[in-house]
Design an enzyme around this catalytic site. Structure first.
Site, short mmCIF file in Angstrom:
data_model
loop_
_atom_site.label_atom_id
_atom_site.label_comp_id
_atom_site.label_asym_id
_atom_site.label_seq_id
_atom_site.Cartn_x
_atom_site.Cartn_y
_atom_site.Cartn_z
N PHE A 26 20.93 14.81 -28.94
CA PHE A 26 19.80 13.89 -29.06
C PHE A 26 18.95 13.99 -27.80
CE2 PHE A 26 17.62 9.85 -29.73
CZ PHE A 26 17.43 9.89 -31.10
N PHE A 43 26.25 8.51 -27.25
CA PHE A 43 27.29 7.59 -27.69
C PHE A 43 28.61 8.33 -27.93
CE2 PHE A 43 29.56 5.04 -30.87
CZ PHE A 43 29.54 3.80 -30.27
N GLU A 44 28.54 9.59 -28.35
CA GLU A 44 29.74 10.37 -28.67
C GLU A 44 30.36 11.06 -27.46
OE1 GLU A 44 27.67 9.27 -32.11
OE2 GLU A 44 26.83 10.58 -30.56
N THR A 103 13.45 -1.60 -29.12
CA THR A 103 14.52 -2.59 -29.19
C THR A 103 15.49 -2.38 -28.02
OG1 THR A 103 16.04 -1.21 -30.49
CG2 THR A 103 14.38 -2.48 -31.72
N HIS A 120 18.43 -1.26 -28.26
CA HIS A 120 19.43 -0.28 -28.68
C HIS A 120 19.77 0.71 -27.56
CE1 HIS A 120 21.72 2.21 -31.46
NE2 HIS A 120 21.03 3.26 -31.05
N ARG A 144 13.94 13.52 -13.62
CA ARG A 144 15.36 13.63 -13.28
C ARG A 144 16.04 14.87 -13.86
NH1 ARG A 144 13.34 8.88 -13.12
NH2 ARG A 144 14.08 7.28 -11.69
#
Length: 157
Positions: free
Chosen positions: A21, A56-57, A85, A87, A126
């Site tokens: 991602f 997340f993984e 949001t 998230h 970065r």
């Protein structure tokens, strides 16, 4: 007594875990991480790279890889950009905690090279591949340093 690890990798094997991602950022972090390891003397065949769907993984894959005993350290890289949001904050916090837990559970250094930024410009600042700041390179440097220190600590005085 001052105890320092040898930051030169010797024959150590490293894994770079990368999130697909936001890959346009993560590709540069992978380049920075592998470049730092190569600069320190790691042979290219001692650097493995594996891709996961998103940041997340990363913790689950890091814990599984670190638990194999094959790697002196695992370097996690990814990019989380703020949306409309909260998230992104949830993912960033969970990712950082999971990476920390993977390291603590396995005794293998698992380093955090995941950018959590509000804007594309912040993320891009970065992940330079031309000599500027690269969080992947920073995470690889920490991984090499920690692998050397932990090896020295395990040897004893």
């Amino acid at each position: 007594m001052l105890i320092e690890g040898d930051p030169a990798p010797g024959d150590r094997r490293f894994l770079i875990l990368a999130a697909r991602f936001n890959r346009w950022i993560t590709d540069r972090l992978v380049t920075g991480a592998s470049g730092e390891l190569l600069r320190r003397g790691t042979r290219a065949e001692r650097i493995d790279t594996a891709w996961v769907p998103g940041s997340f993984e990363l913790p689950a894959a890091a814990r599984a890889a670190a638990g194999t005993g094959r790697y002196a350290a695992v370097i996690c890289v990814g990019a989380i950009l703020k949306g409309e949001t909260s998230h992104a904050r949830l993912i960033a916090d969970t990712c950082a905690r999971g990476i920390q837990d993977a390291s603590a559970a396995t005794g293998v250094p698992v380093t955090l090279g995941v950018i959590a930024a509000d804007t594309f410009e912040q993320a891009e600042a970065r992940c330079h591949t031309d000599g500027g700041r690269n969080l992947g390179a920073d995470a690889a440097a920490a991984a090499a340093d920690m692998a050397g220190l932990l090896a020295r600590l395990r040897e004893g005085p």
